[in-house]
Write a protein that holds these residues in place. Structure first.
Motif, PDB file in Angstrom:
ATOM      1  N   THR A   1       1.677  11.240 -10.802  1.00 47.71           N
ATOM      2  CA  THR A   1       1.028  12.547 -10.867  1.00 47.71           C
ATOM      3  C   THR A   1       2.043  13.645 -11.149  1.00 47.71           C
ATOM      4  N   GLU A   2       3.206  13.564 -10.494  1.00 49.42           N
ATOM      5  CA  GLU A   2       4.264  14.550 -10.737  1.00 49.42           C
ATOM      6  C   GLU A   2       4.756  14.483 -12.175  1.00 49.42           C
ATOM      7  N   LEU A   3       4.880  13.268 -12.716  1.00 47.20           N
ATOM      8  CA  LEU A   3       5.326  13.126 -14.103  1.00 47.20           C
ATOM      9  C   LEU A   3       4.311  13.711 -15.075  1.00 47.20           C
ATOM     10  N   ALA A   4       3.026  13.607 -14.735  1.00 46.84           N
ATOM     11  CA  ALA A   4       2.005  14.187 -15.598  1.00 46.84           C
ATOM     12  C   ALA A   4       2.151  15.703 -15.667  1.00 46.84           C
ATOM     13  N   ARG A   5       2.649  16.293 -14.580  1.00 53.15           N
ATOM     14  CA  ARG A   5       2.859  17.747 -14.557  1.00 53.15           C
ATOM     15  C   ARG A   5       4.176  18.132 -15.215  1.00 53.15           C
ATOM     16  N   ASP A   6       5.210  17.330 -15.001  1.00 55.44           N
ATOM     17  CA  ASP A   6       6.539  17.635 -15.547  1.00 55.44           C
ATOM     18  C   ASP A   6       7.207  16.331 -15.973  1.00 55.44           C
TER      19      ASP A   6
ATOM     20  N   GLN B   1      13.256   8.303  -9.031  1.00 57.19           N
ATOM     21  CA  GLN B   1      12.543   7.737  -7.881  1.00 57.19           C
ATOM     22  C   GLN B   1      11.542   6.673  -8.314  1.00 57.19           C
ATOM     23  N   LEU B   2      10.852   6.931  -9.410  1.00 58.37           N
ATOM     24  CA  LEU B   2       9.876   5.960  -9.888  1.00 58.37           C
ATOM     25  C   LEU B   2      10.579   4.697 -10.381  1.00 58.37           C
ATOM     26  N   ALA B   3      11.717   4.875 -11.045  1.00 52.84           N
ATOM     27  CA  ALA B   3      12.491   3.717 -11.500  1.00 52.84           C
ATOM     28  C   ALA B   3      12.966   2.875 -10.319  1.00 52.84           C
TER      29      ALA B   3
ATOM     30  N   ALA C   1       0.821  -1.210   0.000  1.00 56.79           N
ATOM     31  CA  ALA C   1       0.000   0.000   0.000  1.00 56.79           C
ATOM     32  C   ALA C   1       0.855   1.261   0.000  1.00 56.79           C
ATOM     33  N   ARG C   2       1.930   1.244   0.785  1.00 53.50           N
ATOM     34  CA  ARG C   2       2.811   2.427   0.846  1.00 53.50           C
ATOM     35  C   ARG C   2       3.498   2.673  -0.487  1.00 53.50           C
ATOM     36  N   GLN C   3       3.984   1.617  -1.114  1.00 49.36           N
ATOM     37  CA  GLN C   3       4.658   1.766  -2.401  1.00 49.36           C
ATOM     38  C   GLN C   3       3.685   2.226  -3.488  1.00 49.36           C
ATOM     39  N   GLN C   4       2.456   1.682  -3.470  1.00 47.30           N
ATOM     40  CA  GLN C   4       1.471   2.093  -4.466  1.00 47.30           C
ATOM     41  C   GLN C   4       1.108   3.562  -4.303  1.00 47.30           C
ATOM     42  N   GLU C   5       0.968   3.999  -3.068  1.00 52.59           N
ATOM     43  CA  GLU C   5       0.672   5.410  -2.815  1.00 52.59           C
ATOM     44  C   GLU C   5       1.808   6.303  -3.317  1.00 52.59           C
ATOM     45  N   ALA C   6       3.050   5.867  -3.069  1.00 55.76           N
ATOM     46  CA  ALA C   6       4.203   6.640  -3.556  1.00 55.76           C
ATOM     47  C   ALA C   6       4.232   6.663  -5.076  1.00 55.76           C
ATOM     48  N   ALA C   7       3.919   5.514  -5.700  1.00 57.53           N
ATOM     49  CA  ALA C   7       3.901   5.448  -7.162  1.00 57.53           C
ATOM     50  C   ALA C   7       2.848   6.384  -7.740  1.00 57.53           C
TER      51      ALA C   7
END
Length: 244
Positions: free
Chosen positions: A106-111, A120-122, A95-101
């Motif tokens: 969302t950040e990638l969608a912005r930038d 970090q996502l990798a 659950a924690r990892q999914q929330e972070a993902a």
């Protein structure tokens, strides 16, 4: 001069003011001319262009309405795509990892050019063994910052786990070109060489890694690998340099 009156019955002329025809006795009535109406001149402002026909105005309204609907559809599709992108399930995550993902997507969608977010996502995808997806984001980070030697090592591990040792070796060598004393890259090159049956070459990489000051967990793994290879080869470990 007063005009004479014409009898409407016999058509003969009669003196002015006569009420009956002097010739036939038929009554005569003077025709009353209608009063002339004054001419009214209406003044209007002159339009710069003639008014559009009603059909043209209706067609324009229809096109404007259709265009508005199309714009709303495009906006909805874009918003929905961003929402879906921000909610991509990460296989094997807690659950924690999914929330972070979700937050990273969302950040990638912005930038989409953020090196830090790609990295970090990798790393998160690496930790959950999603190798193919991790490759995408490691490559994106390295493409934007070619100094990320540790990301190159991790990308090489992803390739190795995807059964591409050739690409893995390239990435480990590329990391060494940035940092010749990268202990993890040297260790991994030893693993690649050992799986190819190149035991002597593998031992050399392990030894170089041990000389590069690896962290304690890696140092223990190196010692175990070197001990196993030396027994197999009937050789002794090369001497380590002293601190002088």
């Amino acid at each position: 001069m007063t005009e004479s009156l014409r009898c409407p019955d016999c058509g003969r002329e009669n003196p002015p003011g006569s009420t009956t025809c002097v010739h036939c006795g038929h009554p005569i009535h003077e025709e009353t001319k209608p009063a002339e109406r004054p001419v009214v001149i209406r003044r209007h402002l002159i339009r710069s262009r003639p008014p559009r026909p009603r059909d043209a105005q209706q067609a324009l309204q229809l096109w404007l309405g259709f265009g508005t609907v199309c714009v709303l559809i495009v906006l909805w599709v874009a918003i929905d795509a961003n929402r879906r992108r921000a909610e991509q399930p990460v296989e094997g995550s807690n659950a924690r990892q999914q929330e972070a993902a979700n937050a990273l997507y969302t950040e990638l969608a912005r930038d989409s050019n953020s090196v830090a977010v790609h990295r970090q996502l990798a790393d998160l995808l690496y930790d959950t063994a999603n190798w193919s997806e991790a490759v995408v984001h490691y490559r994106a980070a390295i493409r934007r910052d070619s100094s990320l030697s540790t990301a190159m090592v991790d990308l090489g591990v992803c390739y190795y786990n995807l059964s591409r040792p050739d690409l893995a070796e390239q990435m480990f060598q590329l990391a060494l070109a940035r940092d010749p004393h990268q202990p993890v890259a040297l260790f991994n090159l030893g693993i690649v060489a050992e799986t190819r049956g190149e035991d002597e070459k593998a031992l050399q990489f392990y030894h170089r890694s041990l000389q590069s000051g690896p962290p304690d967990p890696l140092k223990q793994a190196l010692q175990e690998r070197m001990t196993g290879l030396m027994k197999k080869m009937g050789a002794s470990a090369p001497p380590l340099p002293d601190g002088r």
